[in-house]
Design a protein around this motif. Structure first.
Motif, PDB file in Angstrom:
ATOM      1  N   UNK A   7       8.894  15.214  12.476  1.00  0.00           N
ATOM      2  CA  UNK A   7       8.603  14.165  11.494  1.00  0.00           C
ATOM      3  C   UNK A   7       7.439  14.608  10.613  1.00  0.00           C
ATOM      4  N   UNK A   8       7.745  14.871   9.353  1.00  0.00           N
ATOM      5  CA  UNK A   8       6.727  15.279   8.378  1.00  0.00           C
ATOM      6  C   UNK A   8       6.537  14.166   7.355  1.00  0.00           C
ATOM      7  N   UNK A   9       5.287  13.882   7.063  1.00  0.00           N
ATOM      8  CA  UNK A   9       4.917  12.855   6.094  1.00  0.00           C
ATOM      9  C   UNK A   9       4.094  13.500   4.985  1.00  0.00           C
ATOM     10  N   UNK A  10       4.443  13.200   3.739  1.00  0.00           N
ATOM     11  CA  UNK A  10       3.638  13.576   2.575  1.00  0.00           C
ATOM     12  C   UNK A  10       3.331  12.271   1.855  1.00  0.00           C
TER      13      UNK A  10
ATOM     14  N   UNK B 190      18.654   3.460   5.689  1.00  0.00           N
ATOM     15  CA  UNK B 190      18.128   4.694   5.133  1.00  0.00           C
ATOM     16  C   UNK B 190      18.481   4.789   3.660  1.00  0.00           C
ATOM     17  N   UNK B 191      17.480   4.660   2.770  1.00  0.00           N
ATOM     18  CA  UNK B 191      17.767   4.781   1.345  1.00  0.00           C
ATOM     19  C   UNK B 191      18.146   6.220   0.998  1.00  0.00           C
ATOM     20  N   UNK B 192      18.992   6.352   0.011  1.00  0.00           N
ATOM     21  CA  UNK B 192      19.450   7.671  -0.404  1.00  0.00           C
ATOM     22  C   UNK B 192      18.614   8.186  -1.575  1.00  0.00           C
TER      23      UNK B 192
ATOM     24  N   UNK C 283      12.910   7.586  11.386  1.00  0.00           N
ATOM     25  CA  UNK C 283      13.973   6.591  11.502  1.00  0.00           C
ATOM     26  C   UNK C 283      13.555   5.311  10.780  1.00  0.00           C
ATOM     27  N   UNK C 284      14.511   4.682  10.105  1.00  0.00           N
ATOM     28  CA  UNK C 284      14.221   3.434   9.406  1.00  0.00           C
ATOM     29  C   UNK C 284      15.176   2.376   9.946  1.00  0.00           C
TER      30      UNK C 284
ATOM     31  N   UNK D 298       0.794  -1.220   0.000  1.00  0.00           N
ATOM     32  CA  UNK D 298       0.000   0.000   0.000  1.00  0.00           C
ATOM     33  C   UNK D 298       0.828   1.271   0.000  1.00  0.00           C
ATOM     34  N   UNK D 299       2.066   1.212   0.507  1.00  0.00           N
ATOM     35  CA  UNK D 299       2.885   2.419   0.593  1.00  0.00           C
ATOM     36  C   UNK D 299       4.341   2.069   0.312  1.00  0.00           C
ATOM     37  N   UNK D 300       4.990   2.899  -0.491  1.00  0.00           N
ATOM     38  CA  UNK D 300       6.418   2.801  -0.730  1.00  0.00           C
ATOM     39  C   UNK D 300       7.029   4.123  -0.292  1.00  0.00           C
ATOM     40  N   UNK D 301       7.983   4.070   0.632  1.00  0.00           N
ATOM     41  CA  UNK D 301       8.661   5.289   1.065  1.00  0.00           C
ATOM     42  C   UNK D 301       9.739   5.615   0.049  1.00  0.00           C
TER      43      UNK D 301
END
Length: 147
Positions: free
Chosen positions: A40-43, A66-68, A61-62, A6-9
């Motif tokens: 922490x902001x989410x869009x 943490x992907x670049x 935090x992941x 459902x979601x890909x960061x």
């Protein structure tokens, strides 16, 4: 057990620039844009007709790493009419490649674009989606993987 993607960061370097790009040039709907906790902001944005969204985030935090920004490639959207999609996207100002037909079969034509950070997307034409949207086909399918 059912599982849904459902979601890909999506890793980006500038949340506002990425939000503007995905909303205004690609045409994704903005579902969420808020600070969910201090710092922490989410869009969250969703392609029209999709059951999967992308999330752009700051300060999250992941625990798995943490992907670049600019390192995601192979993300794929599907449209029923690639020529119409190309016309709409270029009219929005998106720098998208011309459609390339790799095979005459339905599903054999693609075009490509990158976001401002360099994350790469493919858009595949699958004409059957005009009459058979994937989310409708899968809704009633309950076949276990082990048969």
């Amino acid at each position: 057990m059912d599982m849904t993607l459902e979601v890909i960061q999506l890793p980006v370097s500038d949340l506002d620039r990425a939000k503007d790009f995905y909303a205004n040039k690609v045409g994704f709907g903005v579902d969420v844009d808020r600070e969910v906790m201090p710092g922490v902001r989410i869009v969250q944005l969703t392609p029209p007709g999709s059951g999967c969204s992308v999330t752009l985030a700051e300060g999250v935090p992941n625990p798995t790493g943490t992907p670049q920004p600019g390192t995601y490639h192979g993300l794929q959207l599907v449209v029923a009419d690639i020529k119409a999609a190309h016309a709409e996207l270029t009219a929005r100002g998106l720098d998208v490649s011309e459609p390339q037909q790799y095979a005459p079969d339905d599903g054999g034509t693609f075009m490509y674009f990158t976001d401002p950070d360099g994350n790469g997307w493919a858009i595949q034409e699958y004409r059957r989606r005009a009459t058979q949207p994937l989310h409708e086909l899968l809704r009633d399918q309950h076949t276990p993987a082990d048969g």
